[in-house]
Each structure stands twice: as C-alpha cells, then as structure tokens.
Design a protein around this motif. Structure first.
Motif: not given
Length: 311
Positions: A15-16, A19-21, A28-30, A36-39
């Motif tokens: 995830l890091f 999300l950084y990209n 990021a969730a897609e 999105q809540p999980t992310i």
C-alpha cells in the motif's frame, strides 16, 4: 525502518508503495482490489507502526511527508526481496481475476481496438474491468506510477524506462460515400483537391498528415471539422464529403457503414502502432497477460515476433 524494528505486514508495504506513486486513496484501493475504508484502516496501521503521518492531503492529492520520502527506497527493496525469495506475488489467473486495467488509447481505438479487446475479456476474463484514458502529455507519468497499465498507439514522445512492442503498421486512406457521384472511377490528386473534406483534429498521427499536405502544396477545402471520429461514418455515408485517415480506422468505418476506401492520392508518411508499458511493471503478471492478449489480437501476419525494446 530500523533493522531492529518488526517489519510491517507486506500488504501494508505494498500500500505504501502504490500510494506513494498514485497519491490517491481511491486509485490505491482500485489497484490493490480493496475498498476505500479498508485502505484507510491499513494506512492508519502503517502510520502507527512507522510513527509518521506519511501522507497529507493537498489540492494535488496525497503528498508524502519527508519521512515517507526517506522510507520509500527501503520499502521497495523489501518488496522486491519478498517477490524474489518467497514468490509472494500471486499468479494472475484470467478466469477468476478481479482487476481494473487502464489503457491510454487514441479516439480511433475506441472504435478499432477496444471492442475486440472487450469481447476477448468477456469470454476469458469476465471479472476484468477496463478503463479507457486519453493519450496526452501525462501518459508517461501515468504509466510510470501505475495509474495506467498500457498505452496503445503512435506515441513517439515517450521517454526512457518504457518498453514497446510493435502491433501493426498504418498507412493513410480516403473514405467516401460508396455512391459518390464524382468518384466512380477512383480518386486522383486533382479530385482530392476539389472535393469537400472532413477534418479530424484528434489523433496522434495528424501531424504526419499535415506535413504530407504541406509537402504536396495542398490546402484542403474543409467543410466540417470534428474533434474525434465519433459520427464520421454516418456523416460520410450521407454526404459527398471525403475524409483522410489511418487505414485501420478507415477500414473499420467502411465495414460498419458500407463506405468506399481509396488509397490516399498524396504521399503521407505512415506510422507504427505499438503498445507501451513502464519497466517497473514489465514482470507484473497481470500486465504481462494483458500485453500478450493485445499482441495476439492485433499483430500483423508478417510480424517477426514479440520483440520488446526498452527505450
């Protein structure tokens, strides 16, 4: 991340990196395939473990903190080690995969490429979702970040770090009504000059057409200008106008609307349609599968094989 500290869960490191990209929780969730809540929950855990906000909201998206800038290198090293040593990344199984692919394509590809790709996916990978995006000045950065998976078309300005694979060559043709009263015997250069034309402003090859017209000293009599190819077939089929366009989209529209194709009577430089992807995703199993599908669907019969060239 100190060596003495316990490593975060690999999914949090993934995830890091993503999300950084992409700088967006939604994207990021897609890409990860979670809600999105999980992310948001995962990001909270990561912030707690690394003792830093890591990303802050800005008008341009989720901006990394200085601490995140320091940690992204070690994070990617850990992820790469996990991929190499433990085969952590799952294999891509088309029939059961649930994933979104984003393709950067030209307007013409909405008519010529996407239907064929979609038909294949509906049969062989029914859980896949496609998203079409424009080819523009942001295409290179979206491929690098993973926001887009592939770019398909004539994209000569893409820079380093990109792989490319030839699909087919494009020449230029003219499209006209099959019952055009002045083109029964064909189309020569004099007739081309005298006819009314439809100009399509979209398409990455239009500069080649403009250059060919300039070399020939031809200024077309433009009757209609369109921003894209949508509606062109119906217009040509109900008027005596002529359109000059790449052969692939020309032949597709001719077949759909019972139109007539003529070889372009002036010399216009052709171009090569390729698929492009960033080196970061060269070994991604899903990306590789999609590239193989597209190559099998659109490669020309005289193709020498799937040669990938890192530009």
């Amino acid at each position: 991340m100190m060596l003495s500290d316990p490593l975060p869960d690999p999914k949090l490191l993934q995830l890091f990196d993503i999300l950084y990209n992409c700088r967006s929780v939604t994207r990021a969730a897609e890409q990860i395939g979670q809600s999105q809540p999980t992310i948001s929950i995962w990001l909270g855990r990561l912030r707690e473990q690394l003792n830093d906000p890591l990303f802050v909201r800005t008008p341009g998206g989720m901006a990394p903190t200085p601490r995140a800038d320091q940690l992204i290198g070690p994070c990617r090293e850990i992820l790469e080690s996990l991929r190499r040593l433990t085969a952590w990344e799952q294999c891509f199984i088309p029939m059961t995969a649930q994933r979104r692919f984003r393709l950067c394509v030209s307007d013409a590809s909405h008519i010529t490429l996407l239907p064929k790709i979609l038909n294949h996916l509906r049969i062989h990978a029914p859980g896949i979702r496609l998203e079409a995006a424009r080819i523009d000045g942001n295409t290179e950065s979206t491929l690098e970040s993973g926001e887009a998976d592939l770019a398909i078309g004539f994209v000569p300005w893409l820079g380093g770090g990109m792989y490319q694979q030839v699909l087919f060559e494009q020449s230029w043709v003219c499209l006209a009504n099959r019952d055009h009263p002045r083109l029964i015997e064909g189309m020569n250069l004099a007739q081309y000059r005298s006819e009314g034309h439809v100009h399509i402003s979209a398409g990455t090859g239009q500069k080649l057409l403009d250059a060919g017209l300039a070399r020939a000293g031809i200024e077309r009599r433009i009757v209609l200008e369109l921003p894209a190819f949508l509606g062109l077939g119906a217009i040509i089929g109900t008027t005596d106008l002529v359109a000059t366009l790449p052969r692939h989209i020309g032949q597709t529209l001719a077949d759909m609307h019972n139109l007539k194709i003529y070889d372009c009577p002036l010399e216009v430089e052709g171009f090569t349609v390729k698929q492009h992807w960033h080196a970061r995703y060269h070994h991604d199993t899903g990306n590789r599968w999609l590239r193989e599908v597209i190559y099998s669907l659109f490669r020309t019969n005289n193709s020498l094989g799937p040669v990938d060239v890192l530009s």
